[in-house]
Design an enzyme around this catalytic site. Structure first.
Site, PDB file in Angstrom:
ATOM      1  N   GLU A  85       0.823  -1.216   0.000  1.00 59.51           N
ATOM      2  CA  GLU A  85       0.000   0.000   0.000  1.00 59.51           C
ATOM      3  C   GLU A  85       0.856   1.264   0.000  1.00 59.51           C
ATOM      4  O   GLU A  85       1.827   1.379   0.725  1.00 59.51           O
ATOM      5  CB  GLU A  85      -0.924   0.013   1.223  1.00 59.51           C
ATOM      6  CG  GLU A  85      -1.907  -1.154   1.275  1.00 59.51           C
ATOM      7  CD  GLU A  85      -2.912  -1.164   0.130  1.00 59.51           C
ATOM      8  OE1 GLU A  85      -3.046  -0.130  -0.570  1.00 59.51           O
ATOM      9  OE2 GLU A  85      -3.567  -2.206  -0.065  1.00 59.51           O
ATOM     10  N   ARG A  95     -17.929  -0.590   4.543  1.00 59.67           N
ATOM     11  CA  ARG A  95     -18.915  -1.215   3.653  1.00 59.67           C
ATOM     12  C   ARG A  95     -19.673  -2.316   4.365  1.00 59.67           C
ATOM     13  O   ARG A  95     -20.754  -2.711   3.939  1.00 59.67           O
ATOM     14  CB  ARG A  95     -18.234  -1.750   2.385  1.00 59.67           C
ATOM     15  CG  ARG A  95     -17.401  -2.985   2.621  1.00 59.67           C
ATOM     16  CD  ARG A  95     -16.503  -3.353   1.434  1.00 59.67           C
ATOM     17  NE  ARG A  95     -15.828  -4.639   1.628  1.00 59.67           N
ATOM     18  CZ  ARG A  95     -14.838  -4.856   2.499  1.00 59.67           C
ATOM     19  NH1 ARG A  95     -14.400  -3.875   3.275  1.00 59.67           N
ATOM     20  NH2 ARG A  95     -14.281  -6.042   2.609  1.00 59.67           N
ATOM     21  N   CYS A 148      -8.392  -1.753   8.050  1.00 59.45           N
ATOM     22  CA  CYS A 148      -6.983  -1.785   7.615  1.00 59.45           C
ATOM     23  C   CYS A 148      -6.475  -0.370   7.356  1.00 59.45           C
ATOM     24  O   CYS A 148      -5.390  -0.006   7.804  1.00 59.45           O
ATOM     25  CB  CYS A 148      -6.832  -2.616   6.343  1.00 59.45           C
ATOM     26  SG  CYS A 148      -6.964  -4.387   6.661  1.00 59.45           S
ATOM     27  N   HIS A 170      -1.456  -5.641   1.932  1.00 63.94           N
ATOM     28  CA  HIS A 170      -2.636  -6.511   1.891  1.00 63.94           C
ATOM     29  C   HIS A 170      -2.262  -7.848   1.255  1.00 63.94           C
ATOM     30  O   HIS A 170      -1.426  -7.906   0.346  1.00 63.94           O
ATOM     31  CB  HIS A 170      -3.755  -5.841   1.077  1.00 63.94           C
ATOM     32  CG  HIS A 170      -4.722  -5.070   1.917  1.00 63.94           C
ATOM     33  ND1 HIS A 170      -4.894  -3.708   1.800  1.00 63.94           N
ATOM     34  CD2 HIS A 170      -5.591  -5.478   2.884  1.00 63.94           C
ATOM     35  CE1 HIS A 170      -5.826  -3.304   2.655  1.00 63.94           C
ATOM     36  NE2 HIS A 170      -6.264  -4.360   3.330  1.00 63.94           N
TER      37      HIS A 170
HETATM   38  N1  PCA Z   1      -8.894  -6.630   6.173  1.00 61.72           N
HETATM   39  C1  PCA Z   1      -9.847  -5.558   6.373  1.00 61.72           C
HETATM   40  C2  PCA Z   1      -9.849  -5.321   7.861  1.00 61.72           C
HETATM   41  C3  PCA Z   1      -9.137  -6.472   8.463  1.00 61.72           C
HETATM   42  C4  PCA Z   1      -8.512  -7.173   7.353  1.00 61.72           C
HETATM   43  O1  PCA Z   1      -7.748  -8.123   7.444  1.00 61.72           O
HETATM   44  C5  PCA Z   1      -9.538  -4.320   5.558  1.00 61.72           C
HETATM   45  O2  PCA Z   1      -8.979  -4.443   4.452  1.00 61.72           O
HETATM   46  O3  PCA Z   1      -9.841  -3.213   5.995  1.00 61.72           O
END
Ligand code: PCA
Length: 224
Positions: A85, A95, A148, A170
């Site tokens: 990111e 969402r 996140c 991610h």
């Molecule tokens: N993914 C979510 C929140 C926790 C996770 O592992 C996100 O992308 O916000």
């Protein structure tokens, strides 16, 4: 050589799931010296997927472990590579409800904070290094607006100017999750592959920090 303290965070499962790849990866690395990198020590901390408690937990982990490098991990169903990111934004726009049933809409992560923070990880070097080692990776221009992004924003806000290298990555789903996913078929990677890729990422981050180099000037541009 001084010990490099690495904090890896992962999230508990959310949205009715029983697994979260980010925690499966983080917990596998907890307490380990970083393979092949002398003097680097990994601590893993699990964060709740709850807007109200994720940040206090994060703050406690930062205060307790005083890391030199923080790699926060999260699940991004639908992504098909290591998504490094670039930017965290100062908004919560959920969402789906979090694990405590809260669904904030257009609420700042930190009232009065700047609109956004960039990762302080060498994101291009990370992507290039992961790809060279055989792990699909790309720069992502959005960490979303759920927990996140909230954690990523608070992480960057807390550590701004302190010389800690911090950022967010991610991860795709695990195959066990993808097999049960309702709706479209989503990409997934087995845990050992994800663990190996994150280990590679940490080795790259430590090397980059120890060599004091800047980020590589490679395009990470994309339309989406
Ligand atoms: N993914 C979510 C929140 C926790 C996770 O592992 C996100 O992308 O916000």
């Amino acid at each position: 050589m001084a010990v490099v303290r690495i904090l890896v965070t992962g999230f508990e499962p959310f949205n009715g799931q029983s697994l979260n790849p980010s925690w499966e990866v983080a917990r596998a690395l907890h307490g380990l010296p970083l393979q092949g990198v002398r003097g680097a020590q990994i601590t893993a901390v699990q964060l709740p997927c709850v807007f109200a408690t994720a940040l206090p937990n994060l703050q406690q982990a930062l205060a307790e472990h005083r890391p030199d490098i923080v790699l926060a991990l999260g699940q991004a169903e639908g992504r098909c590579d290591f998504s490094v990111e670039r930017v965290a934004i100062n908004v919560q726009d959920a969402r789906i409800p979090d694990n405590a049933g809260a669904q904030p809409i257009d609420v700042p992560v930190i009232a009065g904070g700047p609109a956004a923070y960039f990762s302080t990880l060498p994101i291009k070097t990370l992507v290039a290094g992961l790809k060279a080692a055989g792990y699909p990776a790309s720069v992502s221009q959005t960490a979303g607006t759920f927990v996140c992004n909230q954690v990523f924003y608070a992480l960057q806000h807390t550590l701004a100017g302190l010389g800690v290298h911090s950022g967010f990555m991610h991860l795709p789903l695990l195959p066990e999750q993808a097999a049960q996913w309702k709706g479209p078929t989503l990409p997934s990677w087995p845990a050992p592959f994800q663990i190996a890729g994150v280990t590679e990422a940490l080795a790259l981050l430590v090397a980059q920090r120890q060599q004091g180099r800047g980020d590589a000037a490679i395009t990470g541009g994309a339309l989406n």
